[in-house]
Motif scaffolding. Structure first.
Motif, PDB file in Angstrom:
ATOM      1  N   GLY A  13       0.787  -1.221   0.000  1.00  0.00           N
ATOM      2  CA  GLY A  13       0.000   0.000   0.000  1.00  0.00           C
ATOM      3  C   GLY A  13       0.818   1.269   0.000  1.00  0.00           C
ATOM      4  N   SER A  14       2.129   1.142   0.100  1.00  0.00           N
ATOM      5  CA  SER A  14       2.987   2.328   0.084  1.00  0.00           C
ATOM      6  C   SER A  14       3.153   2.830  -1.346  1.00  0.00           C
ATOM      7  CB  SER A  14       4.363   1.999   0.674  1.00  0.00           C
ATOM      8  OG  SER A  14       5.031   1.067  -0.153  1.00  0.00           O
ATOM      9  N   GLU A  15       3.505   4.095  -1.460  1.00  0.00           N
ATOM     10  CA  GLU A  15       3.721   4.667  -2.780  1.00  0.00           C
ATOM     11  C   GLU A  15       4.844   3.935  -3.512  1.00  0.00           C
ATOM     12  OE1 GLU A  15       2.954   6.670  -6.069  1.00  0.00           O
ATOM     13  OE2 GLU A  15       1.718   6.771  -4.258  1.00  0.00           O
ATOM     14  N   THR A  16       5.886   3.531  -2.780  1.00  0.00           N
ATOM     15  CA  THR A  16       6.987   2.821  -3.443  1.00  0.00           C
ATOM     16  C   THR A  16       6.521   1.467  -3.966  1.00  0.00           C
ATOM     17  OG1 THR A  16       7.792   1.947  -1.326  1.00  0.00           O
ATOM     18  CG2 THR A  16       8.800   3.979  -2.132  1.00  0.00           C
ATOM     19  N   SER A  17       5.665   0.782  -3.222  1.00  0.00           N
ATOM     20  CA  SER A  17       5.190  -0.522  -3.709  1.00  0.00           C
ATOM     21  C   SER A  17       4.273  -0.348  -4.915  1.00  0.00           C
ATOM     22  CB  SER A  17       4.487  -1.314  -2.603  1.00  0.00           C
ATOM     23  OG  SER A  17       3.202  -0.794  -2.310  1.00  0.00           O
ATOM     24  N   PHE A  18       3.559   0.768  -4.988  1.00  0.00           N
ATOM     25  CA  PHE A  18       2.715   1.024  -6.159  1.00  0.00           C
ATOM     26  C   PHE A  18       3.577   1.272  -7.405  1.00  0.00           C
ATOM     27  CE2 PHE A  18      -1.072   2.542  -3.429  1.00  0.00           C
ATOM     28  CZ  PHE A  18      -1.558   1.240  -3.347  1.00  0.00           C
ATOM     29  N   ARG A  19       4.793   1.795  -7.218  1.00  0.00           N
ATOM     30  CA  ARG A  19       5.707   1.920  -8.365  1.00  0.00           C
ATOM     31  C   ARG A  19       6.089   0.546  -8.897  1.00  0.00           C
ATOM     32  NH1 ARG A  19       9.246   5.701  -5.257  1.00  0.00           N
ATOM     33  NH2 ARG A  19       7.831   7.431  -4.953  1.00  0.00           N
ATOM     34  N   ALA A  20       6.290  -0.409  -7.990  1.00  0.00           N
ATOM     35  CA  ALA A  20       6.575  -1.787  -8.419  1.00  0.00           C
ATOM     36  C   ALA A  20       5.368  -2.375  -9.143  1.00  0.00           C
ATOM     37  CB  ALA A  20       6.969  -2.646  -7.215  1.00  0.00           C
ATOM     38  N   VAL A  21       4.171  -2.078  -8.653  1.00  0.00           N
ATOM     39  CA  VAL A  21       2.939  -2.551  -9.322  1.00  0.00           C
ATOM     40  C   VAL A  21       2.872  -2.004 -10.742  1.00  0.00           C
ATOM     41  CG1 VAL A  21       0.414  -2.367  -9.326  1.00  0.00           C
ATOM     42  CG2 VAL A  21       1.617  -2.914  -7.203  1.00  0.00           C
ATOM     43  N   GLU A  22       3.164  -0.734 -10.906  1.00  0.00           N
ATOM     44  CA  GLU A  22       3.118  -0.129 -12.241  1.00  0.00           C
ATOM     45  C   GLU A  22       4.132  -0.769 -13.182  1.00  0.00           C
ATOM     46  OE1 GLU A  22       3.628   3.949 -11.162  1.00  0.00           O
ATOM     47  OE2 GLU A  22       1.484   4.216 -10.725  1.00  0.00           O
ATOM     48  N   GLN A  23       5.337  -1.045 -12.677  1.00  0.00           N
ATOM     49  CA  GLN A  23       6.357  -1.702 -13.503  1.00  0.00           C
ATOM     50  C   GLN A  23       5.913  -3.112 -13.878  1.00  0.00           C
ATOM     51  OE1 GLN A  23       9.330  -0.230 -14.571  1.00  0.00           O
ATOM     52  NE2 GLN A  23       9.419  -2.005 -15.889  1.00  0.00           N
ATOM     53  N   ALA A  24       5.363  -3.835 -12.907  1.00  0.00           N
ATOM     54  CA  ALA A  24       4.874  -5.188 -13.175  1.00  0.00           C
ATOM     55  C   ALA A  24       3.720  -5.158 -14.170  1.00  0.00           C
ATOM     56  CB  ALA A  24       4.430  -5.850 -11.867  1.00  0.00           C
ATOM     57  N   ALA A  25       2.866  -4.145 -14.073  1.00  0.00           N
ATOM     58  CA  ALA A  25       1.740  -4.016 -15.002  1.00  0.00           C
ATOM     59  C   ALA A  25       2.232  -3.796 -16.425  1.00  0.00           C
ATOM     60  CB  ALA A  25       0.827  -2.877 -14.570  1.00  0.00           C
ATOM     61  N   GLU A  26       3.258  -2.974 -16.575  1.00  0.00           N
ATOM     62  CA  GLU A  26       3.830  -2.757 -17.905  1.00  0.00           C
ATOM     63  C   GLU A  26       4.409  -4.049 -18.473  1.00  0.00           C
ATOM     64  OE1 GLU A  26       6.611   0.489 -17.864  1.00  0.00           O
ATOM     65  OE2 GLU A  26       5.121   1.875 -17.037  1.00  0.00           O
ATOM     66  N   LEU A  27       5.137  -4.793 -17.639  1.00  0.00           N
ATOM     67  CA  LEU A  27       5.703  -6.066 -18.087  1.00  0.00           C
ATOM     68  C   LEU A  27       4.600  -7.054 -18.465  1.00  0.00           C
ATOM     69  CD1 LEU A  27       8.540  -6.501 -15.464  1.00  0.00           C
ATOM     70  CD2 LEU A  27       8.842  -6.214 -17.920  1.00  0.00           C
ATOM     71  N   ALA A  28       3.587  -7.149 -17.631  1.00  0.00           N
ATOM     72  CA  ALA A  28       2.480  -8.069 -17.905  1.00  0.00           C
ATOM     73  C   ALA A  28       1.762  -7.668 -19.187  1.00  0.00           C
ATOM     74  CB  ALA A  28       1.516  -8.101 -16.726  1.00  0.00           C
ATOM     75  N   ARG A  29       1.537  -6.381 -19.358  1.00  0.00           N
ATOM     76  CA  ARG A  29       0.894  -5.889 -20.581  1.00  0.00           C
ATOM     77  C   ARG A  29       1.703  -6.268 -21.813  1.00  0.00           C
ATOM     78  NH1 ARG A  29       1.715  -0.039 -20.761  1.00  0.00           N
ATOM     79  NH2 ARG A  29       3.673  -0.755 -21.646  1.00  0.00           N
ATOM     80  N   ASP A  30       3.006  -6.005 -21.779  1.00  0.00           N
ATOM     81  CA  ASP A  30       3.865  -6.275 -22.925  1.00  0.00           C
ATOM     82  C   ASP A  30       3.989  -7.761 -23.232  1.00  0.00           C
ATOM     83  OD1 ASP A  30       4.163  -3.548 -23.050  1.00  0.00           O
ATOM     84  OD2 ASP A  30       6.223  -3.535 -22.252  1.00  0.00           O
ATOM     85  N   ALA A  31       3.867  -8.602 -22.201  1.00  0.00           N
ATOM     86  CA  ALA A  31       3.991 -10.050 -22.381  1.00  0.00           C
ATOM     87  C   ALA A  31       2.622 -10.731 -22.546  1.00  0.00           C
ATOM     88  CB  ALA A  31       4.714 -10.660 -21.184  1.00  0.00           C
ATOM     89  N   SER A  32       1.542  -9.948 -22.513  1.00  0.00           N
ATOM     90  CA  SER A  32       0.174 -10.508 -22.528  1.00  0.00           C
ATOM     91  C   SER A  32       0.005 -11.521 -21.406  1.00  0.00           C
ATOM     92  CB  SER A  32      -0.149 -11.142 -23.874  1.00  0.00           C
ATOM     93  OG  SER A  32      -0.111 -10.177 -24.893  1.00  0.00           O
ATOM     94  N   ALA A  33       0.567 -11.189 -20.257  1.00  0.00           N
ATOM     95  CA  ALA A  33       0.557 -12.092 -19.105  1.00  0.00           C
ATOM     96  C   ALA A  33      -0.518 -11.681 -18.103  1.00  0.00           C
ATOM     97  CB  ALA A  33       1.926 -12.077 -18.426  1.00  0.00           C
ATOM     98  N   LEU A  34      -0.898 -12.626 -17.278  1.00  0.00           N
ATOM     99  CA  LEU A  34      -1.772 -12.361 -16.152  1.00  0.00           C
ATOM    100  C   LEU A  34      -0.950 -11.670 -15.064  1.00  0.00           C
ATOM    101  CD1 LEU A  34      -4.331 -12.758 -14.354  1.00  0.00           C
ATOM    102  CD2 LEU A  34      -3.387 -15.009 -13.759  1.00  0.00           C
ATOM    103  N   LEU A  35      -1.492 -10.603 -14.486  1.00  0.00           N
ATOM    104  CA  LEU A  35      -0.851  -9.923 -13.374  1.00  0.00           C
ATOM    105  C   LEU A  35      -1.635 -10.246 -12.108  1.00  0.00           C
ATOM    106  CD1 LEU A  35       1.227  -7.885 -12.254  1.00  0.00           C
ATOM    107  CD2 LEU A  35      -0.465  -6.088 -12.715  1.00  0.00           C
ATOM    108  N   VAL A  36      -0.943 -10.793 -11.118  1.00  0.00           N
ATOM    109  CA  VAL A  36      -1.551 -11.093  -9.829  1.00  0.00           C
ATOM    110  C   VAL A  36      -0.949 -10.128  -8.817  1.00  0.00           C
ATOM    111  CG1 VAL A  36      -1.921 -12.816  -8.027  1.00  0.00           C
ATOM    112  CG2 VAL A  36      -1.833 -13.528 -10.435  1.00  0.00           C
TER     113      VAL A  36
END
Length: 147
Positions: A13-36
């Motif tokens: 829930g921290s702002e820094t962890s949300f930056r990791a979420v955004e990076q993971a979302a970009e990777l998942a989007r680019d790989a057409s992967a499921l993001l959990v």
């Protein structure tokens, strides 16, 4: 990076962890992967006063409600980043243990965490979530520079 099919990202829930979420979302989007998106929590002990005032609704203060809110906000950030397939999970337990368990349960092939705590004195002495998952995760781990 196109070889990943399921990406797990941890958030507290921290702002820094949300930056990791955004990076993971970009990777998942680019790989057409499921993001959990995963959040581990330890329920607070009920305050007797809270229990008296709220009765059966006290679980919302002492249970998973804060974690549920955290993954909901993280999901919104992931979707805004362009992730298409997003699931959330809030699980009671210690963060590193919980993330490794979710990776195994979901057959994930990438775990993403932020680096908060990694370069601190306390992190070096007593450990940190990124360090613990790097040591124990059975899959690739991406530690995002978030601090």
């Amino acid at each position: 990076m196109g070889g990943y099919s399921t990406v797990v990202v941890g958030t507290d829930g921290s702002e820094t962890s949300f930056r990791a979420v955004e990076q993971a979302a970009e990777l998942a989007r680019d790989a057409s992967a499921l993001l959990v998106i995963a959040c581990a929590y330890v329920p607070e002990r009920p305050d007797p006063h809270t229990q008296d005032v709220l009765g059966d609704e006290a679980y919302q203060v002492t249970g998973s409600a804060p974690a549920d809110d955290t993954v909901s906000r993280a999901r919104d950030r992931a979707l805004a980043t362009g992730a298409v397939k997003v699931e959330t999970v809030a699980v009671q337990g210690k963060p590193a243990d919980t993330l490794c368990r979710i990776v195994a349960e979901r057959n994930a092939d990438l775990l993403v965490v932020g680096n908060r705590g990694l370069n601190t004195l306390a992190g070096r002495i007593i450990g940190s979530v990124p360090l613990d998952v790097v040591r124990r995760a059975p899959v690739d781990v991406l530690v995002v520079h978030t601090t």
